[in-house]
Design a protein around this motif. Sequence first.
Motif, PDB file in Angstrom:
ATOM      1  N   GLY A 550       0.824  -1.196   0.000  1.00 18.23           N
ATOM      2  CA  GLY A 550       0.000   0.000   0.000  1.00 18.23           C
ATOM      3  C   GLY A 550       0.861   1.250   0.000  1.00 18.23           C
ATOM      4  N   PHE A 551       0.213   2.424   0.095  1.00 17.83           N
ATOM      5  CA  PHE A 551       0.935   3.698   0.099  1.00 17.83           C
ATOM      6  C   PHE A 551       1.267   4.118   1.526  1.00 17.83           C
ATOM      7  CE2 PHE A 551       1.311   8.314  -0.006  1.00 17.83           C
ATOM      8  CZ  PHE A 551       2.118   8.510  -1.126  1.00 17.83           C
ATOM      9  N   ALA A 552       0.244   4.115   2.374  1.00 15.04           N
ATOM     10  CA  ALA A 552       0.440   4.477   3.794  1.00 15.04           C
ATOM     11  C   ALA A 552      -0.324   3.480   4.659  1.00 15.04           C
ATOM     12  CB  ALA A 552      -0.062   5.896   4.058  1.00 15.04           C
ATOM     13  N   PRO A 553       0.302   2.914   5.703  1.00 15.92           N
ATOM     14  CA  PRO A 553      -0.369   1.931   6.558  1.00 15.92           C
ATOM     15  C   PRO A 553      -1.645   2.459   7.217  1.00 15.92           C
ATOM     16  CG  PRO A 553       1.994   1.863   6.912  1.00 15.92           C
ATOM     17  CD  PRO A 553       1.732   3.040   6.023  1.00 15.92           C
ATOM     18  N   TYR A 554      -1.711   3.778   7.438  1.00 19.31           N
ATOM     19  CA  TYR A 554      -2.949   4.357   7.975  1.00 19.31           C
ATOM     20  C   TYR A 554      -2.949   5.858   7.717  1.00 19.31           C
ATOM     21  CZ  TYR A 554      -0.224   5.861  12.091  1.00 19.31           C
ATOM     22  OH  TYR A 554       0.690   6.435  12.926  1.00 19.31           O
ATOM     23  N   ILE A 555      -4.123   6.466   7.813  1.00 17.16           N
ATOM     24  CA  ILE A 555      -4.215   7.920   7.712  1.00 17.16           C
ATOM     25  C   ILE A 555      -4.716   8.450   9.053  1.00 17.16           C
ATOM     26  CG2 ILE A 555      -4.622   7.913   5.226  1.00 17.16           C
ATOM     27  CD1 ILE A 555      -7.605   8.510   5.902  1.00 17.16           C
ATOM     28  N   GLU A 556      -4.283   9.659   9.402  1.00 18.60           N
ATOM     29  CA  GLU A 556      -4.593  10.197  10.731  1.00 18.60           C
ATOM     30  C   GLU A 556      -4.866  11.694  10.648  1.00 18.60           C
ATOM     31  OE1 GLU A 556      -2.616   9.733  15.124  1.00 18.60           O
ATOM     32  OE2 GLU A 556      -1.311  10.456  13.518  1.00 18.60           O
ATOM     33  N   THR A 578      -2.739   3.865  -5.920  1.00 20.49           N
ATOM     34  CA  THR A 578      -3.092   3.494  -7.301  1.00 20.49           C
ATOM     35  C   THR A 578      -4.592   3.572  -7.543  1.00 20.49           C
ATOM     36  OG1 THR A 578      -3.044   1.176  -6.606  1.00 20.49           O
ATOM     37  CG2 THR A 578      -1.080   2.018  -7.694  1.00 20.49           C
ATOM     38  N   LYS A 579      -5.375   3.193  -6.542  1.00 19.39           N
ATOM     39  CA  LYS A 579      -6.840   3.239  -6.675  1.00 19.39           C
ATOM     40  C   LYS A 579      -7.453   4.417  -5.909  1.00 19.39           C
ATOM     41  CE  LYS A 579      -7.270  -0.678  -8.990  1.00 19.39           C
ATOM     42  NZ  LYS A 579      -7.798  -1.903  -8.423  1.00 19.39           N
ATOM     43  N   LYS A 580      -6.606   5.182  -5.196  1.00 22.34           N
ATOM     44  CA  LYS A 580      -7.063   6.339  -4.420  1.00 22.34           C
ATOM     45  C   LYS A 580      -8.129   5.962  -3.392  1.00 22.34           C
ATOM     46  CE  LYS A 580      -4.556   8.924  -7.165  1.00 22.34           C
ATOM     47  NZ  LYS A 580      -3.225   9.405  -6.733  1.00 22.34           N
ATOM     48  N   HIS A 581      -7.947   4.811  -2.752  1.00 26.08           N
ATOM     49  CA  HIS A 581      -8.930   4.409  -1.745  1.00 26.08           C
ATOM     50  C   HIS A 581      -8.244   3.773  -0.537  1.00 26.08           C
ATOM     51  CE1 HIS A 581      -9.334   0.279  -3.967  1.00 26.08           C
ATOM     52  NE2 HIS A 581      -8.372   0.241  -3.093  1.00 26.08           N
ATOM     53  N   LEU A 582      -9.039   3.597   0.521  1.00 25.99           N
ATOM     54  CA  LEU A 582      -8.573   2.917   1.729  1.00 25.99           C
ATOM     55  C   LEU A 582      -9.035   1.469   1.671  1.00 25.99           C
ATOM     56  CD1 LEU A 582      -9.660   5.732   4.181  1.00 25.99           C
ATOM     57  CD2 LEU A 582      -7.291   5.162   3.637  1.00 25.99           C
ATOM     58  N   ILE A 590     -13.440  -1.739   1.354  1.00 29.89           N
ATOM     59  CA  ILE A 590     -12.895  -0.580   0.646  1.00 29.89           C
ATOM     60  C   ILE A 590     -13.710   0.669   0.995  1.00 29.89           C
ATOM     61  CG2 ILE A 590     -12.627   0.471  -1.654  1.00 29.89           C
ATOM     62  CD1 ILE A 590     -11.868  -2.292  -2.691  1.00 29.89           C
ATOM     63  N   LYS A 591     -13.011   1.769   1.158  1.00 34.61           N
ATOM     64  CA  LYS A 591     -13.656   3.033   1.504  1.00 34.61           C
ATOM     65  C   LYS A 591     -12.894   4.155   0.794  1.00 34.61           C
ATOM     66  CE  LYS A 591     -15.314   5.306   5.744  1.00 34.61           C
ATOM     67  NZ  LYS A 591     -15.275   5.223   7.216  1.00 34.61           N
ATOM     68  N   MET A 592     -13.603   5.140   0.316  1.00 32.11           N
ATOM     69  CA  MET A 592     -12.941   6.258  -0.353  1.00 32.11           C
ATOM     70  C   MET A 592     -12.205   7.123   0.670  1.00 32.11           C
ATOM     71  SD  MET A 592     -13.505   5.492  -3.371  1.00 32.11           S
ATOM     72  CE  MET A 592     -12.554   6.857  -4.035  1.00 32.11           C
TER      73      MET A 592
END
Length: 857
Positions: A550-556, A578-582, A590-592
């Motif tokens: 993935g890009f980042a393991p989590y967002i905060e 790549t898909k711009k999603h979580l 999957i969540k935007m």
Amino acid sequence: MKELFADIAVPLAIDNVFTYRVPTELQTLVEPGIRVTIPFGKRSLVGIIIGLKEFSEIENIKSIKNIIDVQPILPADLFKTACWMAEYYFSPLGEVLKGAFAFSAFQQPERNISCTKNEINPDLFQNLDSKSIELFFFIKQAGSISVSELKNNKKLKNLLVHLKILSEAGLVNIEETSLKQKFKPKYETVIKVSPDSFNTWHAWLKEIYSRSTKRGSKQIQIIQTLIQLDENIKYISIAELLKKTGANVSTITSLEKKNIIQLGKREVMRIAQFEFYESALGATNVTLNNHQQNAFELFKKAIDDERFSSYLLHGITGSGKTQVYIEAIKHTVGKGKSAIVLVPEISLTPQIVRRFKYHLGENVVVMHSRMSGGERFDAWRMARQGKTNIVIGPRSAIFAPLKNVGLIVVDEEHEASYKQFDQTPRYHARDVALVRASFCNAVVILGSATPSLESYTNALNGKHKLVELPERADNASLPEVRIIDIGKERKDKLETHRINRKQDLKIDPSLRKLRKTKIEFSSLTDLLNEKINDRLKKKEGIILLQNRRGFAPYIECPECGYVEMCDNCNISLTYHDTKKHLRCHYCGFIKMMPIFCPKCNSIAIQYRGFGTQRIEVELTELFPNAKILRMDLDTTSRKGAHDALLKQFGEGKADILLGTQMVAKGLDFARVTLVGVISADTQMLLPDFRSTERTFQLLTQVAGRAGRSNLAGEVVIQTLQPNHSSLKFVALHDYKGFYEEEISFRKELNYPPYSRIILVEFKGRMESDVINSANAFNMILKKINRDLLILGPAPAAISKLQGEFRWHLVLKNVRTKDPAGRKAHETLRQTFRTFRNSNKFSRTVKIYIDVDPVGMM
């Protein structure tokens, strides 16, 4: 004739076997391992006979409907292994047998009957009855015929009895053509070739030439091509012929109608193909060094003795363990025996298969879950029918139905991927390999540069024989390993930034009014950046490990601390650029990506941590002229993707191979001189007693990818825990030092290998039901238990997965009190029986037993 009863396992999650009466006319055909059709409630099922007996206390027993097989579906040693697995891993035998095939075999197969190619001895017919002899000549005339066609044509009573007589006399072959309707043998249309064919073709051409000067027609081109065939060839594929001549199918049809050619069908085995290329083969003209030769001589003697024995081959990375395996397999096959080679990752399969095929020929079959259904079907049949005697694959390859197994190799035996943890049976392929080998008097070689503590302890205690390869092959040197403290470097950079800012403010105080410049830290330390630049200039290969995709393991949200979590699991969502999603890596949810923080409406949401996608973006910015390949689950989901990436890198078409742990195992590229570990901390901080061991193994393995030739290798490991105990031993390439330190901790806390662990997991949609079941089970266990140490019940480390709450009960069985683990198994069985009969038992809660778990999460 006496009554006969059969105990039958069905492919359902039911612990019991079921007893059925064997009809008189079928009694001479039944034996353990035979599949039968049985009435099961209002439906019919296919089951497998486990045992036979002459008496049963059960009343109104139903009868077996029909017998599917003339011979047992599995070799005797594999059948015994399945029975052991059911007992040891607390799994229904039907489920184990179902898992023992690469596809479900519990559907009625079609069987083809054909005469053997052996010269027929007339004396064989003296002991046959007239109906069996009549049946033989009918089959001989037919060439090949299915059992269903035989039933329709001959109307013979007890047809299977006669077929068994002919099979045991060596007069007919009985082959299954389909073990599941979904997968059938593949056939291609061919042109039959015989000596008479050439005469026909020459005569036809002569006639055509005498009547016309037109010699460019497609029909003529086809016949001219056929005439040039070798006279020993018996057929040619139409697809191949059309490709050579540029003709079409209608041309072939016209020639057939004129009786110029004869068409037929030929079975095509769907075998996974691996293109040979030099960088994947490693050294080809290999001479074993003294250590390798000594190891091979030990294995050779053990194979010749034809008795069960097990060896731990402890060889440092690059010591040439694979070549020792190859020589041992050559010897095994030379003695008319078969061999199984287990590898921990599907991604390793293409590279190791190429090496094995180069040295051992085409008699190597691959079995793994990424193959198509047809490929797995054909590989399984080839193994069962004796058309191959070498099978390679990940853990499920241990169920290859090879006969006369003489050697089982478990490469990288320490790998956790050998343990099946997500479905029944929860088996460990290494341990199953040892049990299967004991049933067929085979030799087992457990190979690793970083053996599991359990295996190394067993070797020191004499359970396995320890064999060591202390030097790299071809006199290559181990790479230099450097541990870099990321925290210290960032702290120094931050301090430098503050000093510079103070100096700037002294010069221009108005800068205070401007917003403070934010420091963005790179995932690469200065040293690793410098080393990558150096290798790029030298055109040498680089492997970078980051065990997070993935890009980042989590967002905060930095304002309120909000973290996006999975709706179904108690785990943070990973951002995929790549898909711009979580995305949840456990259930696929999957969540935007949110624009505003759902909690405080801040727009300052930040990416936290580094995944492989983010590092790829950064590498592209830092080294714009470098060709970078990313190898993780996202880039290798398509069939053949692993192989395509490794081929590109091996041929020098890419400079940097970035990936998760799949780049750490077994890869052998002479051009790689630098290995970088972006963060060594991802494994070591997990709440698991094996986390230190796993960290040491992973880092040692990935370090071993560097310097596997006369080019010196170097390893840079970045970490926030530079004083972690495992890292000092990685830097020194000191397995024995690590073992001695880690084993003392295990002994003090009674963890494996000083105890056996059994993990009981309770799962359900209602958390209250799960908690109640876990507590009730624990109360019963404590009343029955005498020697087990009980931890819990408590919520699992990941307390919710895929919408189900999870609680764990951990049982420690100290080996000094119960060496074989029999008391622990009996205690757990008794607890289960009591619990199921109690009013606390809930059908809404699923209970799973994991014997010898490799993960406690």
